[in-house]
Design a protein around this motif. Structure first.
Motif, PDB file in Angstrom:
ATOM      1  N   PHE A 169       0.860  -1.241  -0.080  1.00  0.00           N
ATOM      2  CA  PHE A 169      -0.380   0.163   0.308  1.00  0.00           C
ATOM      3  C   PHE A 169       1.213   1.352   0.085  1.00  0.00           C
ATOM      4  O   PHE A 169       1.928   1.475   0.802  1.00  0.00           O
ATOM      5  CB  PHE A 169      -0.769  -0.105   1.559  1.00  0.00           C
ATOM      6  N   ASP A 170       0.356   2.295  -0.475  1.00  0.00           N
ATOM      7  CA  ASP A 170       0.965   3.046  -0.735  1.00  0.00           C
ATOM      8  C   ASP A 170       1.212   4.399   0.392  1.00  0.00           C
ATOM      9  O   ASP A 170      -0.100   5.247   0.161  1.00  0.00           O
ATOM     10  CB  ASP A 170       0.308   4.041  -2.195  1.00  0.00           C
ATOM     11  N   GLY A 171       1.506   4.579   1.005  1.00  0.00           N
ATOM     12  CA  GLY A 171       1.242   5.263   2.206  1.00  0.00           C
ATOM     13  C   GLY A 171       0.560   4.242   3.757  1.00  0.00           C
ATOM     14  O   GLY A 171       1.543   3.329   3.939  1.00  0.00           O
ATOM     15  N   ILE A 172      -0.119   4.602   4.737  1.00  0.00           N
ATOM     16  CA  ILE A 172      -0.291   4.070   5.726  1.00  0.00           C
ATOM     17  C   ILE A 172      -1.824   4.140   5.524  1.00  0.00           C
ATOM     18  O   ILE A 172      -2.480   4.560   5.458  1.00  0.00           O
ATOM     19  CB  ILE A 172      -0.210   5.039   7.711  1.00  0.00           C
ATOM     20  N   PRO A 173      -2.141   2.082   5.246  1.00  0.00           N
ATOM     21  CA  PRO A 173      -3.984   2.417   5.316  1.00  0.00           C
ATOM     22  C   PRO A 173      -4.171   2.410   7.018  1.00  0.00           C
ATOM     23  O   PRO A 173      -4.215   2.222   7.502  1.00  0.00           O
ATOM     24  CB  PRO A 173      -3.752   1.005   4.912  1.00  0.00           C
ATOM     25  N   THR A 174      -5.837   3.283   6.317  1.00  0.00           N
ATOM     26  CA  THR A 174      -6.304   2.703   7.203  1.00  0.00           C
ATOM     27  C   THR A 174      -7.752   1.786   7.155  1.00  0.00           C
ATOM     28  O   THR A 174      -7.137   0.474   6.418  1.00  0.00           O
ATOM     29  CB  THR A 174      -7.454   4.023   6.507  1.00  0.00           C
ATOM     30  N   GLU A 175      -8.735   1.331   8.696  1.00  0.00           N
ATOM     31  CA  GLU A 175      -9.596   0.924   8.253  1.00  0.00           C
ATOM     32  C   GLU A 175      -9.718   0.796   7.203  1.00  0.00           C
ATOM     33  O   GLU A 175     -10.104  -0.971   7.339  1.00  0.00           O
ATOM     34  CB  GLU A 175     -10.194   1.104   9.809  1.00  0.00           C
ATOM     35  N   ALA A 176     -10.669   1.905   6.808  1.00  0.00           N
ATOM     36  CA  ALA A 176     -11.371   1.341   5.275  1.00  0.00           C
ATOM     37  C   ALA A 176     -10.746   0.507   4.156  1.00  0.00           C
ATOM     38  O   ALA A 176     -11.246  -0.553   3.412  1.00  0.00           O
ATOM     39  CB  ALA A 176     -11.920   2.887   4.982  1.00  0.00           C
ATOM     40  N   ASP A 177      -9.470   1.189   4.913  1.00  0.00           N
ATOM     41  CA  ASP A 177      -8.869   1.005   3.877  1.00  0.00           C
ATOM     42  C   ASP A 177      -8.557  -0.735   3.587  1.00  0.00           C
ATOM     43  O   ASP A 177      -8.655  -1.819   2.639  1.00  0.00           O
ATOM     44  CB  ASP A 177      -7.725   0.730   3.212  1.00  0.00           C
ATOM     45  N   ILE A 178      -7.991  -1.531   5.004  1.00  0.00           N
ATOM     46  CA  ILE A 178      -7.742  -2.488   4.794  1.00  0.00           C
ATOM     47  C   ILE A 178      -9.499  -3.692   4.381  1.00  0.00           C
ATOM     48  O   ILE A 178      -9.535  -4.406   4.352  1.00  0.00           O
ATOM     49  CB  ILE A 178      -7.467  -2.952   6.337  1.00  0.00           C
ATOM     50  N   THR A 179      -9.639  -2.655   4.660  1.00  0.00           N
ATOM     51  CA  THR A 179     -11.185  -3.594   4.821  1.00  0.00           C
ATOM     52  C   THR A 179     -11.753  -3.696   3.062  1.00  0.00           C
ATOM     53  O   THR A 179     -11.953  -5.195   3.128  1.00  0.00           O
ATOM     54  CB  THR A 179     -12.500  -2.496   5.400  1.00  0.00           C
ATOM     55  N   ARG A 180     -11.159  -3.289   2.457  1.00  0.00           N
ATOM     56  CA  ARG A 180     -11.143  -3.200   0.854  1.00  0.00           C
ATOM     57  C   ARG A 180     -10.638  -4.191   0.330  1.00  0.00           C
ATOM     58  O   ARG A 180     -10.612  -4.708  -0.508  1.00  0.00           O
ATOM     59  CB  ARG A 180     -11.027  -1.165   0.170  1.00  0.00           C
ATOM     60  N   LEU A 181      -9.012  -3.957   1.199  1.00  0.00           N
ATOM     61  CA  LEU A 181      -7.836  -5.066  -0.228  1.00  0.00           C
ATOM     62  C   LEU A 181      -8.453  -6.229   0.973  1.00  0.00           C
ATOM     63  O   LEU A 181      -8.255  -7.397  -0.581  1.00  0.00           O
ATOM     64  CB  LEU A 181      -6.396  -4.523   0.854  1.00  0.00           C
ATOM     65  N   ARG A 182      -8.947  -6.952   2.174  1.00  0.00           N
ATOM     66  CA  ARG A 182      -9.814  -7.916   2.503  1.00  0.00           C
ATOM     67  C   ARG A 182     -10.504  -8.451   1.807  1.00  0.00           C
ATOM     68  O   ARG A 182     -10.456  -9.502   1.672  1.00  0.00           O
ATOM     69  CB  ARG A 182     -10.044  -8.050   3.902  1.00  0.00           C
ATOM     70  N   ALA A 183     -11.407  -7.842   0.850  1.00  0.00           N
ATOM     71  CA  ALA A 183     -12.464  -8.074  -0.109  1.00  0.00           C
ATOM     72  C   ALA A 183     -12.072  -8.668  -1.251  1.00  0.00           C
ATOM     73  O   ALA A 183     -12.885  -9.460  -2.568  1.00  0.00           O
ATOM     74  CB  ALA A 183     -13.162  -6.890  -0.111  1.00  0.00           C
ATOM     75  N   ASN A 184     -10.325  -8.264  -1.930  1.00  0.00           N
ATOM     76  CA  ASN A 184      -9.716  -8.508  -3.014  1.00  0.00           C
ATOM     77  C   ASN A 184      -8.602  -8.633  -2.927  1.00  0.00           C
ATOM     78  O   ASN A 184      -8.359  -9.387  -3.909  1.00  0.00           O
ATOM     79  CB  ASN A 184      -9.545  -6.568  -3.913  1.00  0.00           C
ATOM     80  N   VAL A 185      -7.391  -8.693  -2.027  1.00  0.00           N
ATOM     81  CA  VAL A 185      -6.417  -8.932  -2.232  1.00  0.00           C
ATOM     82  C   VAL A 185      -6.433 -10.384  -1.804  1.00  0.00           C
ATOM     83  O   VAL A 185      -5.655 -11.459  -2.966  1.00  0.00           O
ATOM     84  CB  VAL A 185      -5.356  -8.848  -1.174  1.00  0.00           C
ATOM     85  N   PRO A 186      -7.343 -11.409  -1.087  1.00  0.00           N
ATOM     86  CA  PRO A 186      -7.336 -12.779  -1.068  1.00  0.00           C
ATOM     87  C   PRO A 186      -7.561 -13.444  -2.424  1.00  0.00           C
ATOM     88  O   PRO A 186      -7.420 -14.817  -2.712  1.00  0.00           O
ATOM     89  CB  PRO A 186      -8.004 -13.362  -0.172  1.00  0.00           C
ATOM     90  N   LEU A 187      -8.817 -12.657  -3.390  1.00  0.00           N
ATOM     91  CA  LEU A 187      -8.560 -13.238  -4.768  1.00  0.00           C
ATOM     92  C   LEU A 187      -8.281 -13.155  -5.904  1.00  0.00           C
ATOM     93  O   LEU A 187      -7.601 -13.120  -7.269  1.00  0.00           O
ATOM     94  CB  LEU A 187     -10.255 -12.132  -5.294  1.00  0.00           C
ATOM     95  N   GLN A 188      -6.953 -12.122  -5.599  1.00  0.00           N
ATOM     96  CA  GLN A 188      -5.918 -12.430  -6.849  1.00  0.00           C
ATOM     97  C   GLN A 188      -5.726 -11.171  -7.452  1.00  0.00           C
ATOM     98  O   GLN A 188      -7.262 -10.262  -7.706  1.00  0.00           O
ATOM     99  CB  GLN A 188      -4.910 -13.423  -6.873  1.00  0.00           C
TER     100      GLN A 188
END
Lengths: 564, 204
Positions: free
Chosen positions: A106-125
Motif C-alpha cells: 500500500f502506498d502510505g499507511i492504510p486506514t481501517e477502511a483501506d484494509i477492509t477494502r483490501l480484505r475483500a479483494n487481495v485474497p482473490l488476487q
C-alpha cells in the motif's frame, strides 16, 4: 580517490554477440547491481524505520498484519492476509485460486477502511481489483516440508534443523508478484520519479522483503500460540538463513523480449561494471586476500544450491569445479601484477565454463562498490524515448542494421521445421503466456511477436529490393512494423536484442527466466522443467530491524565462512 | 471503475491485433489509446468503434495513399492508426489534409509525435494543438471526418493535463475484450499439461 568524481577507466565492453546468447544469459548470477541489493543499500543508507501497526493472527494462522516501512519522504505498508489453506488447494501454478497468504503493498499507511477494502479483494488476487493506492499484489504458499518442522521445533523450545533449512531455504514461496498497473494497481509512471523507486522493480523487491519479515514473525507467533510457555524464537544467525522462495513460470520470459531498451540498460550496467573492474591498474595484498575469502564464501553458496534438474545439476558441477579452479588460480597467481583483474578475467575466459565466467563477473564487482554501485542509476529506462520509428532512415541503412544485428538469423535455414518448432501464445484459459508446438497444434494464428530472429529474416527478404525510406517501406509492409522498431532500437542499444532463436525446438525458456531473475537478485535457481523454476530471494539478508539499527552492510548474499 | 494506463494499453493492443492489425500496428493503437486516456480523452471508446468497423475487412482498403492534395484511403474511409503511423514515420511540418478519417481522435497522438513545429489539427467539433504547448478539445466521438493539419497554435483551447488513471465506458471495454479474446488460443488438453508449473509436485 573518490571514483565518482571522474569517469572511471574501463576495458572494452564485451560485445553483444558474446553476452546476448541464451546459454550465457542462462548462466547469469546476482550481483551488486541486482535490484534487491540496490533496495537494501538504499534502505540502509537512509536508515529506514519499520513498524508493525497490526498483527492479528489466530492459532490456525488466519488473520491480518500490516508492516510499514518509513523512508525519508514516504511510508509504504505491506498488508498481509494469512489464510488456513487446505493442503489440496496448495498449488504454485498461476491458475491456482487460493493461497496460504496474500499481500498488497500500500502506498502510505492504510486506514481501517483501506484494509477492509483490501480484505475483500487481495485474497482473490487476479479475480479481485485493487486501486492506485496499491503498488503491488502478491501471494505465497508455505513450504510444507519446512513449515511444520520449524513451528513444532520452536514450540518445543528447540531450534529447527539447520541442514533442513539449507535444503529448502525458505518458509514461504511467492508465486506471483504483480506490479506496475496490474489489476488496477498504480502504474510505474505514478511512482518512478520517487528516488526510492527510480531503479527497476524496487516496489516488488520491497514487497518481498517485507513478506520475508512477516513470514518469520508468523512462524514464531504460531509456535508461541501452540506452546506459550515452551516456545522460543529463532536464533538470529539461523533466522537469517531463511529467504523467501519464488516459483516462476513462462510468464516472465516474454518480459525480456517486450522491453528491449530496458534489457539493454540492465546488461549495459553490468557489462560496464565488469569493464571498470578489469581496467583497475592494481590490487593491494589486502584486496587480494579479501577476494580469495569472497570466492570461498561463493563456494559455500554454490554447495548449498540444490537442484534435481539434469541440466542444472550439470551446470552446478561446472560452477563448483570452476570455483575450485578459481581458488587454485588465486593461490598460484595472486592479484599482484599489473591490471590483475583483467588478467584474471582473460584467464577465466579460457579456463572456466559459462557458469564460472558469469559467477566471476559478479564476484569481481563485489569488492568494488565505490566503483560500480553508481551504475544502478542507469538501469531504469524511459522506453518511450526509443518508441518512435525513424522513418527517414533509408532502406539501405536498415539493411546494414539488420545484417549486423540479426546475422545469426539471416544464416538460419527457417525452412527447417526445428528452427520454428515453438509458438509463444497466450492461452484462453488463464491469459498466461505459453510455449507450444507449432507443427502439432493449431497455435500459429495466435503467435505473439516473441521471435525477433525469424521476423527479422522475413523482413530482410522483403527489404532486399526496397529503396527509399523506412517510412515508405512500412507503408507497403505494415506487417514488419514490429521488427523494424526492434531493429532500430537494437541499432542504438547494443544489448537490447537476444542473439538466439527463441522459437527453436531446443530453446530453454529457463535461460530467459534466469537472466531476469539474476537481475532481481535471485539465488539458487532450481528449474523444475524447461519452463518453470524455483528460486530463493533475500536469503542471509538483514531483517528490517537490523536495517533500522544501522550498519547492515551490503555483504549478505554469500554466506559467512564457517556457516556451512 | 478507474483503470491503470498499463491495463488500457495492454487491452487496446490485444484488441487491435484481434481485430486484424499486425502486431506492430496494434502496438501503435495501444500507444495512441493510452496517450488519449492519460489526457482524459475517450481513446478506448474511439478504438472500440474503429475496430467494430475494421474487423473482418481488408485493412489495406483503409490505408493511406498519399496524393499531393490529400491523404485518402482506397475505400474512402481512412484508418487513423495506419495513417497516424505513416504520419509519425514521415514527420509533419505543415499543411496536410487527411480525408475520411475514422475516429479522428486516434490520430492526435501520432500528430504530436510527428510535429516538427507548432501544428493545429481540426475536424468538425474538435481542435488540437501540438508541436508546442499541447492544447485541445473534442465534442465527443466523431465517426468519420476530414482532418486538416496546419501550422499554428490554438491558444483558445484548454491545456491537456496528464492523468494516470482513466475510467472507460463499460460498453467500450466489452467490445475491446471481445476482440482481445481473439488473440487467445483455445485451451487444449495438451497445452494444459505442458504449461508452466505442470507435471511436478508443488506440495513440497
Amino acid at each position: 580517490m573518490e571514483h565518482r568524481d571522474i569517469t572511471p577507466d574501463q576495458a572494452p565492453l564485451r560485445p553483444a554477440t558474446e553476452v546476448m546468447r541464451l546459454a550465457r544469459m542462462g548462466s547469469f548470477h546476482q550481483s551488486r547491481l541486482s535490484f534487491m541489493r540496490i533496495l537494501l543499500r538504499r534502505l540502509s543508507a537512509e536508515r529506514w524505520r519499520f513498524t508493525t501497526p497490526l498483527f492479528d493472527i489466530n492459532a490456525r494462522g488466519e488473520g491480518t498484519a500490516v508492516y510499514t516501512a518509513h523512508g525519508p519522504g514516504r511510508s509504504y505498508s505491506l498488508v498481509a492476509f494469512a489464510h488456513d489453506l487446505p493442503a489440496d488447494q496448495r498449488s504454485d501454478r498461476v491458475i491456482a485460486t487460493a493461497w496460504d497468504a496474500t499481500f498488497a503493498l500500500f502506498d502510505g499507511i492504510p486506514t481501517e477502511a483501506d484494509i477492509t477494502r483490501l480484505r475483500a479483494n487481495v485474497p482473490l488476487q487476479e479475480a479481485g481489483r485493487v486501486t492506485e493506492t496499491e503498488l503491488s499484489l502478491s501471494r505465497a504458499n508455505r513450504s510444507v516440508r519446512l513449515w511444520e518442522h520449524v513451528v513444532s521445533a520452536l514450540a518445543r523450545g528447540e531450534q529447527p534443523d539447520a541442514a533442513m533449512i539449507t535444503d529448502v531455504g525458505y518458509l514461504m514461496r511467492t508465486t506471483a508478484v504483480y506490479g506496475s498497473g496490474k489489476f488496477g494497481a498504480a502504474d510505474r509512471a505514478a511512482t518512478c520519479t520517487r528516488p526510492e523507486f527510480q531503479a527497476p522493480f524496487q516496489i516488488e523487491m520491497l514487497n518481498v522483503f517485507l513478506i520475508r519479515a512477516f513470514v518469520m514473525d508468523l512462524v514464531e507467533h504460531l509456535a508461541r500460540l501452540r506452546a506459550p510457555k515452551a516456545a522460543v524464537p529463532l536464533e538470529p544467525a539461523l533466522r537469517r538463513r531463511f529467504g523467501i522462495g519464488n516459483s516462476t513460470g513462462l510468464g516472465m520470459a516474454p518480459y525480456l523480449l517486450n522491453h528491449p531498451a530496458l534489457l539493454n540498460n540492465w546488461i549495459a550496467a553490468r557489462e560496464t561494471a565488469l569493464a571498470r573492474v578489469r581496467a583497475l591498474p592494481s590490487a593491494t595484498p589486502q584486496e587480494a586476500a579479501g577476494f580469495a575469502t569472497l570466492v570461498k564464501r561463493a563456494q559455500i553458496h554454490a554447495d548449498e544450491w540444490r537442484s534435481d534438474h539434469p541440466a542444472q545439476i550439470a551446470k552446478l558441477a561446472d560452477l563448483r569445479g570452476d570455483l575450485a579452479a578459481l581458488i587454485a588460480r588465486l593461490a598460484a597467481l595472486p592479484l599482484t601484477g599489473p591490471t590483475p583483474w583483467n588478467a584474471l578475467w582473460l584467464w577465466a575466459e579460457g579456463a572456466l565454463s559459462l557458469e564460472g565466467q558469469e559467477a566471476l563477473a559478479s564476484l569481481m564487482m563485489e569488492p568494488h562498490g565505490a566503483l560500480v554501485d553508481d551504475l544502478s542509476a542507469g538501469m531504469a529506462c524511459e522506453e518511450a524515448v526509443y518508441w518512435r520509428i525513424d522513418g527517414a532512415m533509408t532502406c539501405d541503412e536498415l539493411r546494414t542494421v539488420v545484417d549486423a544485428i540479426y546475422d545469426w538469423a539471416l544464416a538460419t535455414d527457417w525452412t527447417d521445421r526445428a528452427t520454428q518448432a515453438r509458438v509463444w501464445y497466450v492461452s484462453e484459459a488463464k491469459l498466461e503466456p505459453r510455449l507450444g508446438p507449432r507443427w502439432d497444434e493449431p497455435l500459429a494464428p495466435y503467435e505473439q511477436p516473441l521471435c525477433p530472429g525469424r521476423d527479422a529474416a522475413l523482413m530482410r527478404a522483403d527489404l532486399e529490393d526496397a529503396d527509399g525510406t523506412v517510412a515508405a517501406f512500412l507503408m507497403a509492409h505494415p506487417e514488419h512494423r514490429h521488427i523494424v522498431r526492434r531493429a532500430q532500437i537494437a541499432a542504438k542499444l547494443p544489448y537490447a536484442e537476444i542473439r538466439d532463436n527463441t522459437i527453436a525446438e531446443d530453446v530453454l525458456p529457463i535461460d530467459m527466466l534466469r537472466a531476469k531473475l539474476s537481475f532481481f537478485g535471485a539465488c539458487h535457481f532450481d528449474p523444475r522443467s524447461d519452463r518453470w523454476v524455483r528460486i530463493t530471494m533475500f536469503q542471509h539478508a538483514p531483517f528490517p530491524s537490523e536495517i533500522a539499527a544501522g550498519g547492515a552492510a551490503d555483504d549478505w548474499t554469500y554466506p559467512p565462512l564457517g556457516s556451512a | 471503475m478507474s483503470w491503470s494506463l498499463s491495463e488500457i494499453e495492454s487491452l487496446s493492443r490485444k484488441a487491435a491485433r484481434g481485430a486484424g492489425m499486425s502486431w506492430g500496428m496494434a502496438e501503435e493503437a495501444g500507444k495512441s489509446v493510452t496517450w488519449l486516456a492519460a489526457a482524459g480523452l475517450p481513446g478506448p471508446e474511439a478504438l472500440a468503434d474503429l475496430l467494430e468497423r475494421l474487423h473482418d475487412q481488408d485493412l489495406d482498403e483503409f490505408a493511406p495513399v498519399i496524393r499531393t492534395d490529400a491523404w485518402r484511403a482506397p475505400g474512402g474511409a481512412l484508418c487513423p492508426i495506419r495513417a497516424g503511423a505513416a504520419l509519425s514515420d514521415l514527420g509533419c511540418s505543415g499543411e496536410t489534409r487527411l480525408e475520411g478519417v475514422m475516429q479522428p481522435l486516434l490520430i492526435v497522438p501520432f500528430a504530436v509525435q510527428a510535429a516538427e513545429g507548432p501544428l493545429v489539427l481540426e475536424w468538425p467539433g474538435a481542435r488540437f494543438a501540438c508541436g508546442g504547448a499541447l492544447r485541445g478539445s473534442a465534442e465527443g466521438l466523431c465517426v468519420q471526418a476530414d482532418v486538416l493539419i496546419e501550422t499554428g497554435t490554438a491558444a483558445e483551447q484548454p491545456m491537456l493535463d496528464c492523468a494516470l488513471r482513466y475510467t472507460p465506458k463499460p460498453e467500450a471495454i466489452t467490445v475491446l475484450e471481445r476482440f482481445a479474446q481473439l488473440t487467445y488460443a483455445p485451451e487444449t488438453e495438451a497445452s494444459r499439461t505442458s504449461g508452466a508449473g505442470a507435471g511436478l509436485s508443488d506440495h513440497d
